[in-house]
Design an enzyme around this catalytic site. Structure first.
Site, PDB file in Angstrom:
ATOM      1  N   GLY A 122      10.041  10.878  31.205  1.00 12.20           N
ATOM      2  CA  GLY A 122      10.655  12.195  31.339  1.00 12.20           C
ATOM      3  C   GLY A 122      11.188  12.745  30.031  1.00 12.20           C
ATOM      4  N   GLY A 146       4.167  16.579  23.388  1.00 13.17           N
ATOM      5  CA  GLY A 146       3.402  15.323  23.270  1.00 13.17           C
ATOM      6  C   GLY A 146       2.967  14.845  24.644  1.00 13.17           C
ATOM      7  CG  HIS A 147       5.892  13.469  27.479  1.00 14.59           C
ATOM      8  ND1 HIS A 147       7.106  13.870  26.976  1.00 14.59           N
ATOM      9  CD2 HIS A 147       5.958  12.113  27.543  1.00 14.59           C
ATOM     10  CE1 HIS A 147       7.874  12.819  26.754  1.00 14.59           C
ATOM     11  NE2 HIS A 147       7.197  11.732  27.080  1.00 14.59           N
ATOM     12  CB  SER A 177      10.560  11.180  20.066  1.00 12.84           C
ATOM     13  OG  SER A 177      11.393  10.251  20.736  1.00 12.84           O
ATOM     14  N   GLY A 210       0.092   7.646  24.311  1.00 12.20           N
ATOM     15  CA  GLY A 210       0.135   8.261  22.986  1.00 12.20           C
ATOM     16  C   GLY A 210       0.029   7.233  21.866  1.00 12.20           C
ATOM     17  CD  GLN A 211      -2.108   7.660  16.093  1.00 12.85           C
ATOM     18  OE1 GLN A 211      -2.903   8.587  16.261  1.00 12.85           O
ATOM     19  NE2 GLN A 211      -1.543   7.418  14.926  1.00 12.85           N
ATOM     20  CE  LYS A 212       7.434   8.965  18.475  1.00 18.04           C
ATOM     21  NZ  LYS A 212       8.128   8.299  19.521  1.00 18.04           N
ATOM     22  NE  ARG A 216      14.943   5.782  22.464  1.00 20.24           N
ATOM     23  CZ  ARG A 216      13.914   5.218  23.099  1.00 20.24           C
ATOM     24  NH1 ARG A 216      12.683   5.668  22.872  1.00 20.24           N
ATOM     25  NH2 ARG A 216      14.098   4.240  23.963  1.00 20.24           N
ATOM     26  CD  GLN A 255       4.187   2.319  25.825  1.00 14.90           C
ATOM     27  OE1 GLN A 255       5.322   1.999  26.090  1.00 14.90           O
ATOM     28  NE2 GLN A 255       3.788   3.569  25.889  1.00 14.90           N
TER      29      GLN A 255
HETATM   30  P1  AMP Z   1       7.682   8.132  27.026  1.00 19.58           P
HETATM   31  O1  AMP Z   1       8.122   9.173  28.002  1.00 19.58           O
HETATM   32  O2  AMP Z   1       8.413   8.175  25.725  1.00 19.58           O
HETATM   33  O3  AMP Z   1       7.606   6.757  27.639  1.00 19.58           O
HETATM   34  O4  AMP Z   1       6.198   8.508  26.643  1.00 19.58           O
HETATM   35  C1  AMP Z   1       5.197   8.663  27.620  1.00 19.58           C
HETATM   36  C2  AMP Z   1       3.864   8.732  26.938  1.00 19.58           C
HETATM   37  O5  AMP Z   1       3.841   9.853  26.058  1.00 19.58           O
HETATM   38  C3  AMP Z   1       3.575   7.482  26.082  1.00 19.58           C
HETATM   39  O6  AMP Z   1       2.214   7.125  26.234  1.00 19.58           O
HETATM   40  C4  AMP Z   1       3.863   7.980  24.686  1.00 19.58           C
HETATM   41  O7  AMP Z   1       3.138   7.285  23.685  1.00 19.58           O
HETATM   42  C5  AMP Z   1       3.402   9.423  24.780  1.00 19.58           C
HETATM   43  N1  AMP Z   1       4.031  10.225  23.728  1.00 19.58           N
HETATM   44  C6  AMP Z   1       5.351  10.236  23.383  1.00 19.58           C
HETATM   45  N2  AMP Z   1       5.538  11.039  22.317  1.00 19.58           N
HETATM   46  C7  AMP Z   1       4.328  11.548  21.986  1.00 19.58           C
HETATM   47  C8  AMP Z   1       3.877  12.438  20.962  1.00 19.58           C
HETATM   48  N3  AMP Z   1       4.700  12.964  20.072  1.00 19.58           N
HETATM   49  N4  AMP Z   1       2.555  12.731  20.930  1.00 19.58           N
HETATM   50  C9  AMP Z   1       1.697  12.187  21.826  1.00 19.58           C
HETATM   51  N5  AMP Z   1       2.062  11.347  22.813  1.00 19.58           N
HETATM   52  C10 AMP Z   1       3.362  11.023  22.887  1.00 19.58           C
END
Ligand code: AMP
Length: 298
Positions: A42, A47-48, A196, A158-160, A198, A164
């Site tokens: 969430g 990015g998401h 992000s 994400g490659q971010k 965060r 993982q």
């Molecule tokens: P999270 O909500 O942080 O667990 O992220 C969920 C998914 O979104 C994960 O696969 C992350 O790698 C991807 N993600 C997070 N930030 C980015 C970003 N800036 N660009 C692309 N994918 C992202």
């Protein structure tokens, strides 16, 4: 809160309950509809949404999950302060054309204390795995539970979170999940900062400093491409952070992109990733870049 079939605009269905989610997806599968899946925690950003977009391009329906997974946090403050923007998330997903949102509570995903543990060999002995004890065990627990429930044809990451992605891809193959695990590029703010959830925790002055992480990665990339050694480049980056003072570098690694083995020298026969984790105040940020733009990796 929401029950079976609660509809937001653009007909996005929201499920909190596993049985109802599974019943719905089973009927979709029976109609030969392919399922693309995007698991998230969430506080959604572009990015998401780029992952949702990609999943939509390649599948008949897209399922997104939002669950702040407690077992992957090794720091209780980080968990407590993780941003939660659920109404805005629902709006964004509906606008993006997401078909199904799975929004479970903790007791739904963890009805009993879990004792199962995973081991990922060398892939987890570096970077995030080395600095966040138990993190990838928590990630693998939640992602395998979600894969069992959703049974997606494709799942997007994400490659971010490069490490993982590699770990999820590996255990999906090892455990015969019938899911193609796909890695999507990092979406950045205009000033280079990797998006992000965060970032919402940064103060305005920290937010102006945060792009320095990407600047450091670019500096390292230029250094290696100009023929400087790995050792020399690592020193340059260490000094960059020492001079900045405000960003506390946790690690800077130069690794093979697929195995995450640290490299001693640059060789363009394999793709190389430059990866950083740093604290800005209380907030821990990560980022990475590939050394060679022209090379496909995965
Ligand atoms: P999270 O909500 O942080 O667990 O992220 C969920 C998914 O979104 C994960 O696969 C992350 O790698 C991807 N993600 C997070 N930030 C980015 C970003 N800036 N660009 C692309 N994918 C992202």
């Amino acid at each position: 809160m929401c029950s079976f079939g609660t509809q937001l605009k653009k007909t996005m269905l929201i499920f909190e309950n596993t049985a109802e989610l599974q019943k719905y997806l089973k009927s979709e599968r029976h109609q030969q509809r392919s399922i693309g899946f995007v698991p998230t925690m969430g506080a959604l950003h572009q990015g998401h949404l780029s992952l949702i977009e990609k999943a939509k391009e390649n599948n008949d329906i897209v399922v997104c999950s939002i669950f702040v997974n407690p077992t992957q946090f090794n720091n209780t403050q980080d968990l407590a302060k993780y941003p939660r923007t659920i109404s805005q998330d629902q709006e964004l997903l509906a606008k993006q054309g997401c078909d199904v949102l799975f929004l479970p509570e903790k007791k739904t995903m963890y009805p009993n204390p879990t004792t199962t543990t995973f081991s990922f060999g060398n892939l987890e002995n570096t970077m995030e795995g080395a600095h966040r004890a138990g993190h990838f065990n928590g990630v693998a627990l939640i992602v395998s539970k979600l894969f069992h429930l959703v049974q997606p044809n494709q799942a997007y990451f994400g490659q971010k979170d490069l490490q993982q992605y590699l770990i999820i891809r590996q255990f999906s193959q090892d455990l015969f999940f019938n899911t193609e695990v796909i890695c999507c590029p990092i979406v950045r703010e205009k000033d280079g900062l990797a998006m992000s959830s965060r970032n919402l925790r940064l103060t305005p002055s920290e937010r102006t400093i945060a792009p320095k992480i990407h600047e450091a990665l670019q500096l390292a990339k230029q250094s290696l491409l100009a023929g400087k050694s790995v050792h020399n480049t690592k020193n340059t980056i260490q000094n960059f952070f020492t001079d900045l003072k405000v960003l506390d570098l946790e690690y800077f690694e130069i690794v093979k992109s697929i195995t995450l083995e640290p490299i001693d020298y640059v060789d363009d026969s394999f793709q190389i990733s430059l990866c950083i984790a740093a604290f800005l105040g209380e907030v821990r940020l990560i980022d990475n870049v590939f050394l060679y733009n022209h090379k496909g990796v995965f």
